[in-house]
Write a protein that holds these residues in place. Structure first.
Motif, PDB file in Angstrom:
ATOM      1  N   GLY A 133     -16.610 -40.363 -14.126  1.00  0.00           N
ATOM      2  CA  GLY A 133     -16.857 -41.284 -15.440  1.00  0.00           C
ATOM      3  C   GLY A 133     -18.243 -41.498 -15.657  1.00  0.00           C
ATOM      4  N   ASP A 134     -19.122 -41.045 -14.886  1.00  0.00           N
ATOM      5  CA  ASP A 134     -20.544 -41.300 -14.934  1.00  0.00           C
ATOM      6  C   ASP A 134     -21.366 -40.320 -15.792  1.00  0.00           C
ATOM      7  OD1 ASP A 134     -20.210 -43.456 -13.003  1.00  0.00           O
ATOM      8  OD2 ASP A 134     -20.439 -41.587 -11.324  1.00  0.00           O
ATOM      9  N   ARG A 135     -22.356 -40.869 -16.384  1.00  0.00           N
ATOM     10  CA  ARG A 135     -23.122 -39.914 -17.269  1.00  0.00           C
ATOM     11  C   ARG A 135     -24.677 -40.119 -16.768  1.00  0.00           C
ATOM     12  NH1 ARG A 135     -21.768 -41.835 -22.748  1.00  0.00           N
ATOM     13  NH2 ARG A 135     -20.012 -40.521 -22.520  1.00  0.00           N
ATOM     14  N   HIS A 136     -25.490 -39.037 -17.331  1.00  0.00           N
ATOM     15  CA  HIS A 136     -27.058 -39.105 -16.705  1.00  0.00           C
ATOM     16  C   HIS A 136     -27.496 -38.050 -17.795  1.00  0.00           C
ATOM     17  CE1 HIS A 136     -30.545 -40.422 -14.921  1.00  0.00           C
ATOM     18  NE2 HIS A 136     -30.934 -39.188 -14.559  1.00  0.00           N
ATOM     19  N   SER A 137     -28.569 -38.590 -18.212  1.00  0.00           N
ATOM     20  CA  SER A 137     -29.498 -37.448 -19.211  1.00  0.00           C
ATOM     21  C   SER A 137     -30.726 -37.193 -18.612  1.00  0.00           C
ATOM     22  CB  SER A 137     -29.699 -37.856 -20.319  1.00  0.00           C
ATOM     23  OG  SER A 137     -28.301 -38.205 -21.201  1.00  0.00           O
ATOM     24  N   TYR A 138     -31.390 -35.821 -18.773  1.00  0.00           N
ATOM     25  CA  TYR A 138     -32.520 -35.637 -18.721  1.00  0.00           C
ATOM     26  C   TYR A 138     -33.482 -35.193 -19.879  1.00  0.00           C
ATOM     27  CZ  TYR A 138     -30.305 -34.605 -14.015  1.00  0.00           C
ATOM     28  OH  TYR A 138     -29.843 -34.652 -12.529  1.00  0.00           O
ATOM     29  N   LEU A 139     -34.575 -35.827 -20.034  1.00  0.00           N
ATOM     30  CA  LEU A 139     -35.276 -35.735 -21.315  1.00  0.00           C
ATOM     31  C   LEU A 139     -36.604 -34.809 -20.835  1.00  0.00           C
ATOM     32  CD1 LEU A 139     -35.865 -36.078 -24.370  1.00  0.00           C
ATOM     33  CD2 LEU A 139     -36.795 -38.303 -23.757  1.00  0.00           C
ATOM     34  N   ILE A 140     -36.844 -33.598 -21.471  1.00  0.00           N
ATOM     35  CA  ILE A 140     -37.875 -32.886 -21.263  1.00  0.00           C
ATOM     36  C   ILE A 140     -38.494 -32.346 -22.399  1.00  0.00           C
ATOM     37  CG2 ILE A 140     -38.370 -30.829 -19.982  1.00  0.00           C
ATOM     38  CD1 ILE A 140     -35.964 -30.851 -18.640  1.00  0.00           C
ATOM     39  N   PRO A 141     -39.951 -32.720 -22.432  1.00  0.00           N
ATOM     40  CA  PRO A 141     -40.413 -32.309 -23.736  1.00  0.00           C
ATOM     41  C   PRO A 141     -40.726 -30.470 -23.559  1.00  0.00           C
ATOM     42  CG  PRO A 141     -41.812 -34.249 -22.536  1.00  0.00           C
ATOM     43  CD  PRO A 141     -40.681 -33.817 -21.675  1.00  0.00           C
ATOM     44  N   VAL A 142     -40.961 -30.239 -24.813  1.00  0.00           N
ATOM     45  CA  VAL A 142     -41.132 -29.000 -24.914  1.00  0.00           C
ATOM     46  C   VAL A 142     -42.643 -28.413 -24.991  1.00  0.00           C
ATOM     47  CG1 VAL A 142     -40.488 -26.788 -26.408  1.00  0.00           C
ATOM     48  CG2 VAL A 142     -38.744 -28.511 -26.002  1.00  0.00           C
ATOM     49  N   ALA A 143     -42.955 -27.568 -24.369  1.00  0.00           N
ATOM     50  CA  ALA A 143     -44.404 -27.064 -24.542  1.00  0.00           C
ATOM     51  C   ALA A 143     -44.995 -26.312 -25.492  1.00  0.00           C
ATOM     52  CB  ALA A 143     -44.925 -26.380 -23.094  1.00  0.00           C
ATOM     53  N   ASP A 144     -43.909 -25.571 -26.179  1.00  0.00           N
ATOM     54  CA  ASP A 144     -44.327 -24.708 -27.275  1.00  0.00           C
ATOM     55  C   ASP A 144     -43.118 -24.731 -28.156  1.00  0.00           C
ATOM     56  OD1 ASP A 144     -44.619 -22.623 -29.056  1.00  0.00           O
ATOM     57  OD2 ASP A 144     -44.651 -20.880 -27.712  1.00  0.00           O
ATOM     58  N   GLN A 152     -37.359 -24.594 -18.864  1.00  0.00           N
ATOM     59  CA  GLN A 152     -37.911 -25.699 -18.413  1.00  0.00           C
ATOM     60  C   GLN A 152     -37.242 -26.066 -16.749  1.00  0.00           C
ATOM     61  OE1 GLN A 152     -35.961 -28.277 -21.766  1.00  0.00           O
ATOM     62  NE2 GLN A 152     -38.005 -28.514 -22.378  1.00  0.00           N
ATOM     63  N   ALA A 153     -37.890 -27.230 -16.165  1.00  0.00           N
ATOM     64  CA  ALA A 153     -37.073 -27.511 -14.958  1.00  0.00           C
ATOM     65  C   ALA A 153     -37.472 -29.090 -14.691  1.00  0.00           C
ATOM     66  CB  ALA A 153     -37.899 -26.539 -13.853  1.00  0.00           C
ATOM     67  N   CYS A 154     -36.445 -29.332 -13.690  1.00  0.00           N
ATOM     68  CA  CYS A 154     -36.545 -30.824 -13.541  1.00  0.00           C
ATOM     69  C   CYS A 154     -35.620 -30.873 -11.934  1.00  0.00           C
ATOM     70  CB  CYS A 154     -36.219 -31.788 -14.382  1.00  0.00           C
ATOM     71  SG  CYS A 154     -34.260 -31.705 -14.853  1.00  0.00           S
ATOM     72  N   PHE A 259     -44.736 -33.638 -18.622  1.00  0.00           N
ATOM     73  CA  PHE A 259     -45.218 -32.276 -18.769  1.00  0.00           C
ATOM     74  C   PHE A 259     -45.546 -31.683 -17.211  1.00  0.00           C
ATOM     75  CE2 PHE A 259     -45.654 -32.552 -23.299  1.00  0.00           C
ATOM     76  CZ  PHE A 259     -45.029 -31.640 -23.493  1.00  0.00           C
ATOM     77  N   ARG A 260     -46.224 -32.494 -16.515  1.00  0.00           N
ATOM     78  CA  ARG A 260     -46.535 -31.949 -15.215  1.00  0.00           C
ATOM     79  C   ARG A 260     -45.602 -31.619 -14.374  1.00  0.00           C
ATOM     80  NH1 ARG A 260     -47.645 -37.661 -15.189  1.00  0.00           N
ATOM     81  NH2 ARG A 260     -46.470 -38.659 -13.649  1.00  0.00           N
TER      82      ARG A 260
END
Length: 270
Positions: A133-144, A152-154, A259-260
């Motif tokens: 019942g848990d939720r989490h998100s990853y927001l990743i800017p796009v370089a191109d 992408q990676a995180c 980005f880094r």
């Protein structure tokens, strides 16, 4: 309705393969909905088989996503983009997700493609739900923003599989939705690749006939997904895997990846 809108279905196959400490693979056929958030009211009016925030054969509810409050989902996404310093100026937000089927849904992964007003891709948001019942998100800017394939990676920050610790790193490879859609996620730890998950599918229309055919080919799909998750967990247990400790959820519901830290690497073929 054919492709007058950006919204459509993608029908294809999900594939999972775990490499360590026991090899375990599975595949099953599903369909995703790719929904332009601004088109939801029109889609709901055009077909009795689909409803936005209401019951139908297929449904999409704002409260099933984001912070769960039920407020318009675009508002929530734009608030997260603002936190990350990403401006889309009213650009299109396309959400790739499982729908509710006869009122029931479980979404292991929902993907948001966040476009600028000129159509370029500004950011990806990966929304993950676990069976607790848990939720989490990853927001990743796009370089191109013009690239047709996004890599992408995180770092992993959220408990998903009860057999995998919260450590390691995700590598995403996403082919932007068109006549086809493809996604590969590789989870790696200090020893290398641990698990690969992928989906590849063909575009379908979003008319009543398309929706009815999707239901007939994949009846009670979301219920079957949850049943399959628990069945595969039982198989892993029989193979000798044991539960990893479940830590507290991250303090923030959204991990913003600068980005880094978004050093995606080319993924070898799966």
């Amino acid at each position: 309705m054919k492709h007058e809108t950006h919204s459509r279905l993608y029908e294809g196959k999900v594939f999972h393969r775990r490499l360590r400490p026991r090899v375990h693979a599975l595949s099953y056929r599903v369909f995703y909905m790719a929904l332009d958030l601004d088109e939801l009211p029109a889609l709901s009016r055009r077909s009795r088989l689909f409803s936005h925030n209401g019951f139908s054969l297929f449904g999409f509810y704002d409260r099933d996503h984001g912070d769960g409050s039920g407020r318009p989902l675009r508002e929530w996404v734009e608030a997260q983009l603002a936190r990350a310093g990403v401006e889309i100026a009213g650009g299109r937000i396309l959400v790739l997700t499982f729908p509710r089927v006869l009122g029931y849904v479980f979404n292991p992964l929902t993907i948001y493609f966040c476009h600028r007003s000129d159509g370029s891709l500004a950011a990806m948001l990966y929304e993950v739900n676990n069976t607790f019942g848990d939720r989490h998100s990853y927001l990743i800017p796009v370089a191109d923003g013009e690239a047709q394939t996004v890599e992408q990676a995180c770092d992993k920050a959220f408990y998903v599989s009860p057999f995998i610790p919260v450590s390691g790193r995700y590598h995403f490879k996403v082919a932007r939705p068109g006549s086809r859609f493809a996604l590969t996620i590789r989870e790696c730890d200090s020893e290398g690749a641990l698990l690969t998950a992928s989906f590849a599918g063909e575009a379908r229309g979003f008319g009543s006939r398309d929706l009815l055919m999707a239901f007939l080919k994949h009846p009670l799909m979301t219920l079957k997904v949850v049943a399959g998750i628990h069945l595969e967990a039982a198989k892993l247990w029989r193979k000798g895997l044991r539960l990893a400790a479940r830590p507290a959820a991250p303090a923030s519901a959204v991990t913003i990846v600068p980005f880094r830290d978004n050093a995606g690497s080319i993924l070898p073929p799966v």
